[in-house]
Design an enzyme around this catalytic site. Sequence first.
Site, PDB file in Angstrom:
ATOM      1  N   ARG A 142     -12.652 152.785 147.109  1.00 48.75           N
ATOM      2  CA  ARG A 142     -13.838 152.959 146.282  1.00 48.75           C
ATOM      3  C   ARG A 142     -14.780 151.784 146.499  1.00 48.75           C
ATOM      4  O   ARG A 142     -14.352 150.658 146.730  1.00 48.75           O
ATOM      5  CB  ARG A 142     -13.461 153.050 144.799  1.00 48.75           C
ATOM      6  N   TYR A 201     -14.039 158.712 151.550  1.00 47.22           N
ATOM      7  CA  TYR A 201     -12.811 158.259 150.883  1.00 47.22           C
ATOM      8  C   TYR A 201     -12.669 158.917 149.499  1.00 47.22           C
ATOM      9  O   TYR A 201     -13.637 159.042 148.748  1.00 47.22           O
ATOM     10  CB  TYR A 201     -12.801 156.724 150.744  1.00 47.22           C
ATOM     11  N   LYS A 230     -12.694 160.611 139.782  1.00 43.42           N
ATOM     12  CA  LYS A 230     -13.253 159.476 139.041  1.00 43.42           C
ATOM     13  C   LYS A 230     -14.663 159.770 138.520  1.00 43.42           C
ATOM     14  O   LYS A 230     -15.013 159.419 137.397  1.00 43.42           O
ATOM     15  CB  LYS A 230     -13.287 158.229 139.929  1.00 43.42           C
ATOM     16  N   HIS A 232      -8.378 156.404 131.896  1.00 43.77           N
ATOM     17  CA  HIS A 232      -7.665 156.170 133.157  1.00 43.77           C
ATOM     18  C   HIS A 232      -6.179 155.983 132.830  1.00 43.77           C
ATOM     19  O   HIS A 232      -5.652 154.877 132.889  1.00 43.77           O
ATOM     20  CB  HIS A 232      -8.257 154.915 133.802  1.00 43.77           C
ATOM     21  N   SER A 244      -6.130 150.271 138.739  1.00 41.94           N
ATOM     22  CA  SER A 244      -5.742 150.873 140.005  1.00 41.94           C
ATOM     23  C   SER A 244      -4.677 150.033 140.705  1.00 41.94           C
ATOM     24  O   SER A 244      -4.774 148.813 140.741  1.00 41.94           O
ATOM     25  CB  SER A 244      -6.959 151.003 140.916  1.00 41.94           C
ATOM     26  N   CYS A 248      -1.623 149.465 139.854  1.00 43.10           N
ATOM     27  CA  CYS A 248      -0.809 148.643 138.945  1.00 43.10           C
ATOM     28  C   CYS A 248       0.324 149.434 138.313  1.00 43.10           C
ATOM     29  O   CYS A 248       0.901 149.009 137.312  1.00 43.10           O
ATOM     30  CB  CYS A 248      -1.675 148.010 137.873  1.00 43.10           C
ATOM     31  N   ASP A 302      -2.953 159.761 136.440  1.00 45.30           N
ATOM     32  CA  ASP A 302      -4.175 158.964 136.629  1.00 45.30           C
ATOM     33  C   ASP A 302      -5.207 159.130 135.518  1.00 45.30           C
ATOM     34  O   ASP A 302      -5.892 158.177 135.180  1.00 45.30           O
ATOM     35  CB  ASP A 302      -4.813 159.320 137.977  1.00 45.30           C
ATOM     36  N   ARG A 348      -3.117 156.541 150.961  1.00 44.97           N
ATOM     37  CA  ARG A 348      -2.806 157.444 149.840  1.00 44.97           C
ATOM     38  C   ARG A 348      -2.087 158.705 150.303  1.00 44.97           C
ATOM     39  O   ARG A 348      -2.319 159.197 151.406  1.00 44.97           O
ATOM     40  CB  ARG A 348      -4.114 157.865 149.151  1.00 44.97           C
TER      41      ARG A 348
HETATM   42  P1  GTP Z   1      -4.285 154.205 141.051  1.00 47.19           P
HETATM   43  O1  GTP Z   1      -3.684 155.465 141.550  1.00 47.19           O
HETATM   44  O2  GTP Z   1      -5.078 153.457 142.084  1.00 47.19           O
HETATM   45  O3  GTP Z   1      -5.068 154.337 139.790  1.00 47.19           O
HETATM   46  O4  GTP Z   1      -3.043 153.174 140.766  1.00 47.19           O
HETATM   47  P2  GTP Z   1      -1.660 153.365 139.977  1.00 47.19           P
HETATM   48  O5  GTP Z   1      -1.796 152.657 138.670  1.00 47.19           O
HETATM   49  O6  GTP Z   1      -1.202 154.760 139.967  1.00 47.19           O
HETATM   50  O7  GTP Z   1      -0.669 152.491 140.876  1.00 47.19           O
HETATM   51  P3  GTP Z   1       0.790 152.836 141.475  1.00 47.19           P
HETATM   52  O8  GTP Z   1       1.741 153.421 140.483  1.00 47.19           O
HETATM   53  O9  GTP Z   1       0.608 153.603 142.716  1.00 47.19           O
HETATM   54  O10 GTP Z   1       1.278 151.349 141.779  1.00 47.19           O
HETATM   55  C1  GTP Z   1       1.025 150.766 142.977  1.00 47.19           C
HETATM   56  C2  GTP Z   1       1.633 149.396 143.145  1.00 47.19           C
HETATM   57  O11 GTP Z   1       2.274 148.880 141.976  1.00 47.19           O
HETATM   58  C3  GTP Z   1       2.687 149.428 144.222  1.00 47.19           C
HETATM   59  O12 GTP Z   1       2.512 148.295 145.022  1.00 47.19           O
HETATM   60  C4  GTP Z   1       3.986 149.359 143.460  1.00 47.19           C
HETATM   61  O13 GTP Z   1       5.003 148.806 144.215  1.00 47.19           O
HETATM   62  C5  GTP Z   1       3.597 148.479 142.276  1.00 47.19           C
HETATM   63  N1  GTP Z   1       4.438 148.706 141.088  1.00 47.19           N
HETATM   64  C6  GTP Z   1       4.502 149.821 140.335  1.00 47.19           C
HETATM   65  N2  GTP Z   1       5.385 149.684 139.326  1.00 47.19           N
HETATM   66  C7  GTP Z   1       5.872 148.422 139.433  1.00 47.19           C
HETATM   67  C8  GTP Z   1       6.824 147.657 138.683  1.00 47.19           C
HETATM   68  O14 GTP Z   1       7.386 148.096 137.686  1.00 47.19           O
HETATM   69  N3  GTP Z   1       7.054 146.381 139.099  1.00 47.19           N
HETATM   70  C9  GTP Z   1       6.441 145.855 140.191  1.00 47.19           C
HETATM   71  N4  GTP Z   1       6.706 144.607 140.533  1.00 47.19           N
HETATM   72  N5  GTP Z   1       5.553 146.555 140.941  1.00 47.19           N
HETATM   73  C10 GTP Z   1       5.271 147.802 140.560  1.00 47.19           C
HETATM   74 MN    MN Z   2      -1.951 156.458 140.965  1.00 44.39          MN
HETATM   75 MN    MN Z   3      -6.737 155.557 139.357  1.00 49.90          MN
END
Ligand code: GTP
Ligand code: MN
Ligand code: MN
Length: 611
Positions: A85, A224, A233, A253, A275, A277, A300, A393
């Site tokens: 983004r 993208y 979004k 979100h 994002s 996280c 999401d 992705r």
């Molecule tokens: P968007 O789809 O961009 O909105 O992000 P999201 O919040 O869905 O993120 P996602 O669940 O794909 O998390 C991506 C990153 O967070 C990866 O690098 C994971 O390894 C890390 N991650 C997720 N859960 C944990 C956790 O409990 N501990 C740690 N250390 N890393 C985590």
């Molecule tokens: Mn996600």
């Molecule tokens: Mn997102």
Amino acid sequence: MTTFAEPGAAHDLDDAPTSHARLLAWVREVAELTQPDRIHWCDGSDEEWTALTDELVTAGTLTRLNPEKKPNSFWARTDPTDVARVEERTFICSVDEADAGPTNNWRDPNEMKAEMTELYRGSMRGRTMYVIPFCMGPLTAANPMFGVELTDSPYVTVSMRIMARMGAHVLEAMGDDADFVPCLHSVGAPLEPGRQDVPWPCNETKFITQFPEERMIWSYGSGYGGNSLLGKKCYSLRIASVMARDEGWLAEHMLILKLTAPHGTVHYIAAAFPSACGKTNLAMLEPTIPGWKVETLGDDIAWMRFGDDGRLYALNPEYGLFGVAPGTGQKTNPNAMRTIDRGNSVFTNVALTDDGDIWWEGMTEEPPAHLTDWRGQSWNPQSPDTSSHPNSRFCTPITQCPIIAPEYDDPRGVPISAILFGGRRATTIPLVTEARDWTHGVFMGATLSSETTAAAAGQVGVVRRDPMAMLPFIGYNGGDYFAHWIAMGKDADAIKLPKIFYVNWFRRDDDGGFLWPGFGENGRVLKWVVERMEGLAAATETPIGHVPTPESLDITGLDLTAEQLAKCLEVDPEEWRAEVPGIAEWFEKFGDDLPTLLWAELDGLKARLGM
Ligand code: GTP
Ligand code: MN
Ligand code: MN
């Protein structure tokens, strides 16, 4: 909108599969402006999917994966400049600049339209314009939330088929006069006669533009996902947040999950993390503690409104998952792996294995001996760069998720018991904190902070405030957004309001490693959350809220010393006193628009910290 009459550009819409006058007029107007060679009305059929993916394979945009590994699935590589983004190029074009607030880029809507109209002029030459009728949320809703995307990108068209309910049945449900959000997208790469196409057409100039009063979206120059799949979004957060403010609901979100305790009670939980996280991870959690079960409703976006019973109901408007690939593996998110293994997916900017499957960092412990990386180059474990882009992705139907909750298609949504806010912070923020009440929870959300990730263009690892994980997505003035959150709680029955918690899976020890094992172990935190709501778990009252006592958190079978656990739960007054000036500075950005109740919350925090 104005009518753009270009000589010789009349497009015959007599065969259009609709008699929706406003839609037909808009399609004609855009066709006259952008001058596509053809107009294709998407019906969402399997035949259409096959034709489009075949065409994309021929064009070099997609590579078909080995059907024995990933049936009906494709590998896509973008232009290296079009991978995330683009927040710098994202605009909220409200009539009044004050309505965009301090967190958005603003441009006058008329000036923006004039500038973008010139960009769109002839921008679809040599290409097909796809008309994609879609619906965010179930079509069975009392007021289905329609949109129509016009795009010159077949990649966007196939991705939209995964991410949203779309096609002939949607167009039919729109009838002659249903309201819809017009979403215009062009990659901005006209194909003049004789010019050879590239696998990933895009333009250096990019605009992702929302017109909140008109409920309209114009996107230009990027293919993208977050910039081009406009139902996501742009509509479901930026435009929907404005609708939600006007109509008394929330567009957030957030993931939505269903948690069943060993004794059978069910709680629905929504969680907002910035994002990359951990939303997709938590949404598909496999708890390590026996007897606890998670089912997925969304990963999401959550639309939340109060039901007649006074409870807050959440609905996932999407139909697919657009998940961060790196870090997703059998150990961290086995349910995501099972979802993609069923096929019917598009993988963007990951690596290709020699036997026609995909791979990314973190999928398995050992990388394959040889890959084709996301740039199309030969790669081996000694190569200096990662094989996949950090924001690569997977795009896959949510209905393929083996733990999808049966309620996912219920237009009423599910009643939420708890809302979690969370970010990526190496210090300061404990593993979990319970808010004292709704307004305190809004304060936690409004001051949410996180270290930046690769999900947006720009520097990675810098702490920034990301209120309710909505910083790039609030479609109006952030101060008004906080006031809306506070008002939602004030107008509700306090007993029935979700309880609010703040979590941080990302605190680090002195050696820089994560203190908390995370992923499946996060079920232990969900257990504590449920037990707090049921009055069963103990907590320590701290200046920032209620934090688990070490005994109240179930760490049975976990390889965590008492010292490490204490560090996970620590509220260090010194660190928190250092945090306060940043919060005050953040609040000052909103001037008079910041609700005074949030200043009062900060004053309370300062007093408890002895400041
Ligand atoms: P968007 O789809 O961009 O909105 O992000 P999201 O919040 O869905 O993120 P996602 O669940 O794909 O998390 C991506 C990153 O967070 C990866 O690098 C994971 O390894 C890390 N991650 C997720 N859960 C944990 C956790 O409990 N501990 C740690 N250390 N890393 C985590
Ligand atoms: Mn996600
Ligand atoms: Mn997102």
